[in-house]
Design an enzyme around this catalytic site. Sequence first.
Site, PDB file in Angstrom:
ATOM      1  N   ASP A 108      -3.195   4.825  -2.295  1.00  0.00           N
ATOM      2  CA  ASP A 108      -4.287   5.286  -1.443  1.00  0.00           C
ATOM      3  C   ASP A 108      -4.781   6.687  -1.813  1.00  0.00           C
ATOM      4  OD1 ASP A 108      -5.665   4.816   1.265  1.00  0.00           O
ATOM      5  OD2 ASP A 108      -4.754   6.778   1.581  1.00  0.00           O
ATOM      6  N   GLU A 121      10.196  -8.036 -14.454  1.00  0.00           N
ATOM      7  CA  GLU A 121       8.810  -8.220 -14.020  1.00  0.00           C
ATOM      8  C   GLU A 121       8.070  -6.895 -14.180  1.00  0.00           C
ATOM      9  OE1 GLU A 121       6.980  -9.767  -9.844  1.00  0.00           O
ATOM     10  OE2 GLU A 121       7.968  -7.837  -9.772  1.00  0.00           O
ATOM     11  N   ASP A 165       0.865  -1.176   0.000  1.00  0.00           N
ATOM     12  CA  ASP A 165       0.000   0.000   0.000  1.00  0.00           C
ATOM     13  C   ASP A 165       0.907   1.233   0.000  1.00  0.00           C
ATOM     14  OD1 ASP A 165      -2.370   1.610   0.462  1.00  0.00           O
ATOM     15  OD2 ASP A 165      -3.228  -0.165   1.422  1.00  0.00           O
ATOM     16  N   HIS A 199     -11.389  -3.059   2.980  1.00  0.00           N
ATOM     17  CA  HIS A 199     -11.433  -2.774   4.412  1.00  0.00           C
ATOM     18  C   HIS A 199     -12.228  -1.522   4.754  1.00  0.00           C
ATOM     19  CE1 HIS A 199      -8.403  -0.279   2.637  1.00  0.00           C
ATOM     20  NE2 HIS A 199      -8.334   0.442   3.732  1.00  0.00           N
ATOM     21  N   ASP A 200     -12.717  -0.815   3.754  1.00  0.00           N
ATOM     22  CA  ASP A 200     -13.503   0.401   4.002  1.00  0.00           C
ATOM     23  C   ASP A 200     -15.000   0.172   3.822  1.00  0.00           C
ATOM     24  OD1 ASP A 200     -11.223   1.920   4.476  1.00  0.00           O
ATOM     25  OD2 ASP A 200     -10.986   2.453   2.367  1.00  0.00           O
TER      26      ASP A 200
END
Length: 611
Positions: free
Chosen positions: A223, A290, A114, A361-362
């Site tokens: 975020d 990657e 995050d 999670h919100d």
Amino acid sequence: MRLPILLLLVATAASASDLDWWKTALIYQIYPRSFKDSNGDGTGDLNGITEKLPYLHDTGIDAIWLSPIYRSPNYDSGYDITDYRSIQEEYGTMEDFERLLNVSRSLGIRVVLDFVPNHTGNESEWFNRSIAGEAPYNEYYVWADGLNATYDNGTVYTKPPSNWISNFRKSAWEFNEVRGQYYLHQFVIGQPDLNYRSNYVQEAMKNVLRFWLDKGVSGFRVDAVNKLYEADPNNYGGVYPDEPLSGAANAGPDDYEYLSHIYTENLLETYDVVYSWRDVLDEYITSQGEYKIMMTEAYAALQLMIRYYGTSTRNGSIPFNFSFLGDINKNSTAWEIKTVIDRWMTYMPSGRVANWVIGNHDQSRVANRQGVDRIDAMNMLALILPGVTITYQGEEIGMEDGYVSWNDTQDPQACNTDDPINYYLHSRDPNRTPYQWDSTAHAGFSNTTGSTWLPVADNYLTLNLAAQIANPKSHYHFYKDVVTNRKSPAIQEGDLDTRALSESILVVTRLLPGEAGMLGVVNLASEAQTIDLTSLRLLPSDLEVVASGVNCALEKNATLTKSSIPVSGHCALLFRSGVVSYGGAASTHYLSYPLILLALASYTIIRTNFS
Ligand code: NOJ
């Protein structure tokens, strides 16, 4: 000479999957506080995650995204970061993180972190140096002088620089005595907003990305990205302009919804910053072999969202598609769900990667938002639609929101209501309760002799992973079966067709010429129905059930034809069809077999006769 060529081909094949993995990745969101506590302190931690990686591998997860693991006083559960480069002590050490990374890698699971770029925590060294006015930190945050104002009785006082309101209620400005100015915080007081008009901030945040990329992480979830910029006072006579009232019913003057946020979110400058982060991530493609994923979080209008994807000349991020969270609910019809799916696919710029989020999670759990009867349906839709799927921990077993009393409440969004009666309407704690592993104490989440950081939901004795593993007819087995079939070429690359056959029957097909087709059928009604899919002309007629939801009578491995499919009430089914042959390469290919054979035969005859 042959061997090097062979090796080259093998190497190219390996790197192709490392470059493309993100386009169809199944990403599992882990909320570290609530996943698994390894040391008995009642809070989840990194070693707990590492311990459970084999479970995630077994389930078929491609990557894990960890909600913040950095040092933080936890005013907003870790989204208030003291130091972007260190690990929160209660979660473990940097060595624990590196071990987690290594074990993940050995299991083929990538790790996504995050990235919280809009704000730091107020205990951050950057913030303290900014308070002290030390260059260049003095410009790291959004500081402003208060405004002089006069009460009706003539008394003069100082008020905040503008009327802006925090997402978590009340003024978004906080006065700092030492600096003698207000600072902006779009979330809690302990989350001062960074100033993206400072090049120093821009560079510092890129270096944060590089720090974790150097360790080998596979990308970031970003975020609150649409809050990065606020209106520039230079364009408004040197002040931060007040935002207009929204007119929203039921919103009081302290509520975020009270204002229209035209000066504090979705500013156009944001996109360039996101594209510049993409460039940083791309610096690592060659060195680490990657592709690094970037998924951005913004709750905004669709037209604003899709701009995060990039432009014709610049690449950006995958903007989280929250339409399953906000645009449908337990009463949505098949027509509405189809429309929501089609809308994202329609607006998404061509060649970009779709994604489907059904929980985080919100937000309240799927079981609570969409209803217990739609858990399998929502999991299946998210897993069989094109692109990236994000599963929030516990959704694979259909966890439900837990009860968290006012006294136990931790979420600032609830605490800031100052309302012990209605706080729960705003609380995100119920969807953050500990993962329900089994029916032992604390649901197997922790062996603490005290209490867990949030209480475990009451239903853990019956609703837990161990019970579902033991029961072949469970949400977990259905989820896993769908994940297994998600790896099929049709779901990875096939064309998408969505149909609402009625108000309650939703049908999703993924067809790729030359490969077995995949067909998802959802019955949203409680009555059983028999459906006829002969109108799906390109879908082969022979079907086999490969995943059967908890409410379905039709079992796995059952075979039937597309003209008559019995679907129980509230049932979600996934079928595999016979090989699809239509149009393009595959049918030409099959049709041309006889011609190729004929040509080869004639050539052989001619060679034999004339040589
Ligand atoms: C979005 C995160 O998902 C949420 O949990 C957090 O409170 C805010 N951003 C502020 O960082």
